[in-house]
Design a protein around this motif. Structure first.
Motif, PDB file in Angstrom:
ATOM      1  N   TRP A 187      55.073  83.600  48.483  1.00  0.00           N
ATOM      2  CA  TRP A 187      55.928  83.581  49.663  1.00  0.00           C
ATOM      3  C   TRP A 187      55.526  82.375  50.513  1.00  0.00           C
ATOM      4  CZ3 TRP A 187      60.136  86.464  50.623  1.00  0.00           C
ATOM      5  CH2 TRP A 187      60.308  87.670  49.929  1.00  0.00           C
ATOM      6  N   PHE A 208      49.759  90.786  56.814  1.00  0.00           N
ATOM      7  CA  PHE A 208      50.763  90.760  55.758  1.00  0.00           C
ATOM      8  C   PHE A 208      50.146  91.243  54.446  1.00  0.00           C
ATOM      9  CE2 PHE A 208      53.633  87.073  57.478  1.00  0.00           C
ATOM     10  CZ  PHE A 208      53.716  87.731  58.706  1.00  0.00           C
ATOM     11  N   LYS A 231      45.467  88.358  44.632  1.00  0.00           N
ATOM     12  CA  LYS A 231      46.339  88.088  45.778  1.00  0.00           C
ATOM     13  C   LYS A 231      45.647  87.084  46.688  1.00  0.00           C
ATOM     14  CE  LYS A 231      48.094  92.823  45.636  1.00  0.00           C
ATOM     15  NZ  LYS A 231      48.336  94.073  46.380  1.00  0.00           N
ATOM     16  N   TYR A 251      46.131  84.879  50.565  1.00  0.00           N
ATOM     17  CA  TYR A 251      46.827  84.846  51.847  1.00  0.00           C
ATOM     18  C   TYR A 251      46.383  83.639  52.651  1.00  0.00           C
ATOM     19  CZ  TYR A 251      47.812  89.754  50.821  1.00  0.00           C
ATOM     20  OH  TYR A 251      48.238  90.926  50.237  1.00  0.00           O
ATOM     21  N   ALA A 256      51.602  83.711  51.151  1.00  0.00           N
ATOM     22  CA  ALA A 256      50.871  84.631  50.272  1.00  0.00           C
ATOM     23  C   ALA A 256      51.289  84.385  48.825  1.00  0.00           C
ATOM     24  CB  ALA A 256      51.154  86.085  50.654  1.00  0.00           C
ATOM     25  N   ILE A 281      51.151  91.286  50.229  1.00  0.00           N
ATOM     26  CA  ILE A 281      52.048  90.957  49.128  1.00  0.00           C
ATOM     27  C   ILE A 281      51.829  91.956  48.002  1.00  0.00           C
ATOM     28  CG2 ILE A 281      50.441  89.318  48.046  1.00  0.00           C
ATOM     29  CD1 ILE A 281      52.903  87.605  47.308  1.00  0.00           C
ATOM     30  N   CYS A 318      60.776  83.104  48.700  1.00  0.00           N
ATOM     31  CA  CYS A 318      59.927  83.486  47.586  1.00  0.00           C
ATOM     32  C   CYS A 318      60.042  82.414  46.499  1.00  0.00           C
ATOM     33  CB  CYS A 318      60.259  84.863  47.035  1.00  0.00           C
ATOM     34  SG  CYS A 318      61.856  85.003  46.225  1.00  0.00           S
ATOM     35  N   MET A 356      55.143  92.849  56.331  1.00  0.00           N
ATOM     36  CA  MET A 356      54.676  92.090  57.484  1.00  0.00           C
ATOM     37  C   MET A 356      54.516  93.029  58.666  1.00  0.00           C
ATOM     38  SD  MET A 356      56.996  88.646  57.096  1.00  0.00           S
ATOM     39  CE  MET A 356      58.507  89.470  57.558  1.00  0.00           C
ATOM     40  N   TYR A 382      61.867  82.577  55.383  1.00  0.00           N
ATOM     41  CA  TYR A 382      60.881  82.954  54.378  1.00  0.00           C
ATOM     42  C   TYR A 382      61.494  82.813  52.984  1.00  0.00           C
ATOM     43  CZ  TYR A 382      57.590  84.639  57.837  1.00  0.00           C
ATOM     44  OH  TYR A 382      56.689  84.702  58.871  1.00  0.00           O
ATOM     45  N   ARG A 409      59.742  94.371  56.029  1.00  0.00           N
ATOM     46  CA  ARG A 409      59.373  94.212  54.631  1.00  0.00           C
ATOM     47  C   ARG A 409      60.415  93.342  53.945  1.00  0.00           C
ATOM     48  NH1 ARG A 409      58.523  98.373  49.543  1.00  0.00           N
ATOM     49  NH2 ARG A 409      60.802  98.493  49.644  1.00  0.00           N
ATOM     50  N   LEU A 461      56.897  91.465  50.553  1.00  0.00           N
ATOM     51  CA  LEU A 461      55.983  90.992  51.582  1.00  0.00           C
ATOM     52  C   LEU A 461      56.107  91.937  52.763  1.00  0.00           C
ATOM     53  CD1 LEU A 461      53.944  88.724  52.301  1.00  0.00           C
ATOM     54  CD2 LEU A 461      55.814  87.635  53.565  1.00  0.00           C
TER      55      LEU A 461
END
Length: 122
Positions: A36, A68, A58, A60, A49, A70, A96, A83, A94, A19, A81
């Motif tokens: 993300w 995943f 949301k 994706y 996402a 969000i 944000c 995962m 990754y 996470r 996030l």
């Protein structure tokens, strides 16, 4: 302007979970849609996402849909996030990002964090 700081990356085996968290400071977090993105070595930064300001919408990428999730907590100024079922292909840094609307386009995001490394071993 909000500053963003990611955490929660690490090394995990394929099939495992992580996470990621992104903590916002210095601004009004609830004004920002959040996204993300990820960037693997030698590749372009790509959308993962996004979530709207209220959390009601949301989006994706197809590659992570169903694995995943969000979410955001505006009281904690944090976007997450989750995962699951991680694959070697998920290995990347990754990031944000915050912007005016939830979108797949990285050019629409104004604020970016420094990134957190996720490595999935197969």
């Amino acid at each position: 302007q909000v500053q963003l700081a990611e955490s929660g990356g690490g090394l995990v085996q394929a099939g495992g979970s992580l996470r990621l968290s992104c903590l916002a400071s210095g601004g009004t977090f609830s004004w920002y849609a959040m996204g993300w993105f990820r960037q693997a070595p030698g590749k372009e930064r790509e959308f993962v996402a996004a979530i709207s300001q209220s959390g009601g919408n949301k989006y994706y990428d197809d590659s992570v849909k169903g694995r995943f999730t969000i979410s955001r907590d505006n009281a904690k100024n944090t976007v997450y996030l989750q995962m699951n079922s991680l694959e070697a292909e998920d290995t990347a840094v990754y990031y944000c990002a915050g912007g005016g609307r939830a979108t797949t386009l990285k050019s629409e995001y104004e604020q970016w964090g420094q990134g957190t490394q996720v490595t999935v071993s197969s």
